[in-house]
Each structure stands twice: as C-alpha cells, then as structure tokens.
Design an enzyme around this catalytic site. Structure first.
Site, mmCIF file in Angstrom:
data_model
loop_
_atom_site.group_PDB
_atom_site.id
_atom_site.type_symbol
_atom_site.label_atom_id
_atom_site.label_comp_id
_atom_site.label_asym_id
_atom_site.label_seq_id
_atom_site.Cartn_x
_atom_site.Cartn_y
_atom_site.Cartn_z
ATOM 1 N N HIS A 41 0.822 -1.210 0.000
ATOM 2 C CA HIS A 41 0.000 0.000 0.000
ATOM 3 C C HIS A 41 0.851 1.253 0.000
ATOM 4 O O HIS A 41 0.982 1.936 1.010
ATOM 5 C CB HIS A 41 -0.907 0.016 1.238
ATOM 6 N N HIS A 76 -0.080 -8.605 1.422
ATOM 7 C CA HIS A 76 -1.172 -8.793 2.385
ATOM 8 C C HIS A 76 -1.848 -10.147 2.243
ATOM 9 O O HIS A 76 -2.729 -10.488 3.016
ATOM 10 C CB HIS A 76 -2.278 -7.751 2.158
ATOM 11 N N CYS A 98 3.455 -11.893 3.078
ATOM 12 C CA CYS A 98 4.364 -11.857 4.234
ATOM 13 C C CYS A 98 4.226 -13.174 5.011
ATOM 14 O O CYS A 98 3.110 -13.639 5.248
ATOM 15 C CB CYS A 98 3.997 -10.675 5.123
ATOM 16 N N HIS A 125 -10.436 -4.781 4.784
ATOM 17 C CA HIS A 125 -9.004 -4.710 4.467
ATOM 18 C C HIS A 125 -8.597 -5.961 3.674
ATOM 19 O O HIS A 125 -9.011 -7.068 4.006
ATOM 20 C CB HIS A 125 -8.182 -4.609 5.755
ATOM 21 N N GLU A 127 -6.015 -7.745 3.683
ATOM 22 C CA GLU A 127 -5.418 -8.840 4.475
ATOM 23 C C GLU A 127 -6.519 -9.724 5.065
ATOM 24 O O GLU A 127 -6.420 -10.949 5.040
ATOM 25 C CB GLU A 127 -4.542 -8.275 5.602
ATOM 26 N N THR A 165 -2.771 -8.700 11.282
ATOM 27 C CA THR A 165 -1.417 -8.426 11.815
ATOM 28 C C THR A 165 -1.259 -7.003 12.352
ATOM 29 O O THR A 165 -0.420 -6.762 13.205
ATOM 30 C CB THR A 165 -0.337 -8.653 10.729
ATOM 31 N N CYS A 193 1.425 -8.626 14.373
ATOM 32 C CA CYS A 193 2.842 -8.649 14.015
ATOM 33 C C CYS A 193 3.665 -7.786 14.970
ATOM 34 O O CYS A 193 3.293 -6.652 15.270
ATOM 35 C CB CYS A 193 2.993 -8.141 12.589
ATOM 36 N N SER A 222 -3.071 1.036 6.453
ATOM 37 C CA SER A 222 -3.723 1.054 7.766
ATOM 38 C C SER A 222 -2.697 1.224 8.882
ATOM 39 O O SER A 222 -2.953 1.901 9.864
ATOM 40 C CB SER A 222 -4.586 -0.189 7.956
HETATM 41 FE FE1 F3S Z 1 4.518 -8.709 7.630
HETATM 42 FE FE2 F3S Z 1 4.390 -7.515 9.883
HETATM 43 FE FE3 F3S Z 1 5.172 -6.245 7.834
HETATM 44 S S1 F3S Z 1 2.893 -8.897 9.044
HETATM 45 S S2 F3S Z 1 4.132 -7.158 6.126
HETATM 46 S S3 F3S Z 1 6.246 -7.942 8.785
HETATM 47 S S4 F3S Z 1 3.900 -5.408 9.427
#
Ligand code: F3S
Length: 282
Positions: A41, A76, A98, A125, A127, A165, A193, A222
């Site tokens: 994005h 995503h 990812c 979203h 993802e 995430t 994440c 986001s």
């Molecule tokens: Fe993956 Fe975390 Fe970045 S899920 S895309 S490492 S913000």
C-alpha cells in the site's frame, strides 16, 4: 536548528521489504508482469513498479481476462481461490505474502476444519479478505470488544480467535478477556505482528517528547494511519504526509525537536527527503 529524531523502526518492515525486492527483481526479468492488488500500500512504490511495466489487476473479473504472464500475489495475501484460479488457467504466480500473514492462513485453514473462526480486524481490508479466503467455513470478523460480547460460536467445538497483523494490541487484549470469560472453548492465537507493535511503541515514545511529529505514509496504509492516531494522541502538532511535497513547515522558533516516523510501506528515500527538508527549514 531543531533536533531531528528519526524512529529506528520507521519505514519498511521485513515482510514489505521482501515483497518489494521480489517485485522489482521480477520487473527486470518478466516480460508480462501483473500483481493481484497493489504489491504494497504505497502509491510511490507502485508508481515506480508500473513504470517498469507492472500492471495491477484490481479484482477477480479482471483476473479472469488475464491469460498469460506472471502474477505477483501481494504482501497482504490473497484468498486461496485466487491461487486455484491461476493454477487452473496455467498462469505462473509468485507469492510474496508476508510469512506472518501466511502463518494466519495456515492456522485458520486447519482450525476451521473443526471449529469456528473469529478474526479481529477490519473486514474490508485486503489482508482480512485474504484470511477469510483460507477458512474452510464462514468466519466471523469482529472489530471491537462489543462485537466480541455479542458473538457466540455455532460449532460445539468452540472457536479460534486470530487477529489481523496490524490490529490494535490493547483492543485485542480486551477482546481476549471477553472470550476467556465465555463458557465455550476458545483457542486464541495472537497473530499481531511484532513489527507493528515495535513501530507503534517507538512512535508513541518519540511523539511524547517532541514539539512536532511527522508521520509519513500512504493514506491507504492502515498501519500508517494507526501511527498517526497514536502520535496525535500524545503530540498536538502531528502531521500526516505522503511525500515531502505535502510537508508545510516554515521556520518556527518554538519547534526545538522534531520526530519522524513512517508506516511499514514507506520507502527509505521518501523518509530521507522529508528528513533533509526538515533540516533545511527548522
Ligand atoms: Fe509482515 Fe508484519 Fe510487515 S505482518 S508485512 S512484517 S507489518
């Protein structure tokens, strides 16, 4: 001259860097290159990729019309049916999802064989649309503790709770508390994440001690918007910009310290341009 504090976590996270590097490499080698949705994005990055020949497929109808080339599956993640469709059509694809998002796909795919899936996230979203597309039964997407209160599983095996995430950590904790109090079985996997959390903590810490805070990111991102929310809650003068051209600052004696952070999809060169601009003006 104002002191500039640049967040160490500003900019590309591991997953985005990996996806962007692969996309640029593919742009050099593939004659006909597509991506299903934007690779990341960020309009600036997407503009450079498009200049190198990448075409973005916006939806499944457009994908149906593609008959060759190589398709990049965005960072995503995409629903499983997209991969199936490409396989059926015999189109080569490169999955740059990812690994942390891929992990969620694997969890929901397995857990949904037995129990309901609840995803804490934003249903619109990409993802989350991707995660939904790996569930073996219709999942429930919730975005607030209130919705967690209202939810009850349809399966007697209970539910499995995962998170987008980039979901807000505190909100997720509240949701978990609510689920723990319920009488049904719930398996909870915190899939937020770490990069996001570190990013947010550092941004908040810096924003709390500077006179001006600058958050650089794409408005569609986001995690960038969340950084802005977090920073503006602790720093009255917080600006959200996409590129240096949106930065409107003029010499101001009252600004002694400036903090800079950037969303996980903001390339380094944009952060540097902003940093240099601030240095010359303040
Ligand atoms: Fe993956 Fe975390 Fe970045 S899920 S895309 S490492 S913000």
């Amino acid at each position: 001259m104002a002191e500039v504090i640049r967040a160490k976590t500003a900019g590309f996270c591991f997953g985005v860097r990996k996806a962007v590097d692969s996309a640029f490499e593919l742009a050099e080698t593939e004659a006909e290159l597509y991506s299903y949705g934007p690779v990341i994005h960020n309009d600036e990055v997407m503009k450079s990729l498009k200049e190198k020949g990448l075409k973005v497929i916006e939806n499944e109808e457009e994908l149906a019309a593609v008959n060759g080339g190589t398709v990049i599956l965005r960072s995503h993640g995409v629903p499983e049916r997209i991969m199936k469709l490409l396989e059926e059509k015999g189109i080569k694809y490169v999955d740059v999802t990812c690994p942390f998002v891929k992990r969620i796909h694997n969890i929901v795919m397995e857990e949904s064989l037995e129990r309901d899936i609840v995803i804490a996230g934003d249903a619109s979203h990409p993802e989350v649309e991707g995660i939904v597309g790996w569930c073996r039964r219709e999942p429930t997407v919730i975005s607030s503790p209130e919705e967690a209160e209202e939810y009850s599983p349809s399966s007697d095996k209970g539910a499995c709770l995962v998170a987008q995430t980039t979901f807000n950590h505190n909100k997720f904790e509240k949701i978990v508390e609510i689920f723990r109090k319920k009488s049904y079985y719930v398996s909870i996997v915190n899939t937020i994440c770490n990069a996001t959390e570190k990013h947010q903590t550092e941004a908040e810490e810096i924003a709390g001690r500077v006179d001006l805070m600058i958050v650089i990111g794409d408005r569609k991102s986001s995690n960038s918007r969340k950084l802005y929310e977090i920073c503006s809650a602790v720093c009255d003068r917080t600006e959200f910009i996409q590129t240096v051209s949106e930065l409107s600052i003029s010499p101001d004696e009252s600004i002694k310290t400036v903090g800079i952070t950037a969303g996980a999809s903001t390339p380094d060169y944009i952060i540097e341009e902003v940093q240099n601009n601030v240095r010359t003006k303040l």
